[in-house]
Enzyme design. Structure first.
Site, PDB file in Angstrom:
ATOM      1  N   CYS A   1     -48.896  -5.884  -5.029  1.00 49.67           N
ATOM      2  CA  CYS A   1     -49.253  -5.543  -6.411  1.00 49.67           C
ATOM      3  C   CYS A   1     -49.875  -6.708  -7.167  1.00 49.67           C
ATOM      4  CB  CYS A   1     -48.028  -5.044  -7.172  1.00 49.67           C
ATOM      5  SG  CYS A   1     -46.750  -6.297  -7.326  1.00 49.67           S
TER       6      CYS A   1
ATOM      7  N   ASP B   1     -48.274  -9.308  -8.376  1.00 46.67           N
ATOM      8  CA  ASP B   1     -47.375  -9.954  -9.324  1.00 46.67           C
ATOM      9  C   ASP B   1     -46.903 -11.299  -8.777  1.00 46.67           C
ATOM     10  OD1 ASP B   1     -47.756  -7.798 -10.860  1.00 46.67           O
ATOM     11  OD2 ASP B   1     -45.688  -7.117 -10.906  1.00 46.67           O
TER      12      ASP B   1
ATOM     13  N   CYS C   1     -45.607  -7.048 -13.952  1.00 45.50           N
ATOM     14  CA  CYS C   1     -45.335  -5.802 -14.652  1.00 45.50           C
ATOM     15  C   CYS C   1     -44.087  -5.970 -15.538  1.00 45.50           C
ATOM     16  CB  CYS C   1     -45.108  -4.703 -13.628  1.00 45.50           C
ATOM     17  SG  CYS C   1     -43.595  -4.935 -12.693  1.00 45.50           S
TER      18      CYS C   1
ATOM     19  N   CYS D   1     -39.764  -4.746  -7.780  1.00 47.67           N
ATOM     20  CA  CYS D   1     -40.052  -5.750  -8.819  1.00 47.67           C
ATOM     21  C   CYS D   1     -38.866  -6.687  -9.024  1.00 47.67           C
ATOM     22  CB  CYS D   1     -40.391  -5.077 -10.136  1.00 47.67           C
ATOM     23  SG  CYS D   1     -41.655  -3.798 -10.000  1.00 47.67           S
TER      24      CYS D   1
HETATM   25 FE1  FES Z   1     -45.207  -5.588  -8.475  1.00 48.72          FE
HETATM   26 FE2  FES Z   1     -43.645  -4.958 -10.481  1.00 48.72          FE
HETATM   27  S1  FES Z   1     -45.380  -3.850  -9.755  1.00 48.72           S
HETATM   28  S2  FES Z   1     -43.492  -6.667  -9.187  1.00 48.72           S
END
Ligand code: FES
Length: 123
Positions: free
Chosen positions: A34, A36, A59, A103
């Site tokens: 993602c 992050d 996020c 996450c």
């Molecule tokens: Fe990747 Fe939250 S969408 S850590």
């Protein structure tokens, strides 16, 4: 599933955001799926985490779980802090919808890396 009160509190008012100059340990993790990214800094006194800060590009769930992770780890002996798991963080934040549970993995992983960095840092 609804987000908990703790979730909204930590997402809207994240604790311990920032960096620490001359940190005793630094841990960085990213989720390539993602994009992050989380980096944490720890200051250690007598093997206890005396200060912990973080910066997160991620996020809302990554921000909220990183924030609550810093509160859980603050003041703990590094041996105890190293035992904080994804589940510890997930429970503390009041759970997350299934598709957001990954996450909460960033916090424990970054903390563990920071502790390893502290333990094996050359004196
Ligand atoms: Fe990747 Fe939250 S969408 S850590």
């Amino acid at each position: 599933m609804k987000y908990s009160e703790q979730f909204w509190d930590h997402f809207l008012h994240p604790r311990n955001v920032g960096t620490i100059q001359h940190a005793d340990g630094i841990g960085t993790v990213g989720d390539p799926a993602c994009g992050d990214f989380l980096k944490i800094w720890i200051k250690v006194k007598n093997d206890h985490i005396s200060k912990i800060t973080f910066k997160c590009k991620g996020c809302p769930a990554a921000i909220a779980t990183s924030s609550i992770m810093t509160e859980i780890a603050q003041g703990k002996h590094v041996d105890q802090a190293a035992q904080i798991t994804d589940e510890t963080i997930l429970d503390a934040i009041g759970g997350l919808p299934e598709n957001k549970q990954h996450c909460s993995n960033l916090g424990a992983s970054a903390l563990y890396k920071a502790i390893i960095n502290y333990v094996f840092k050359p004196v």
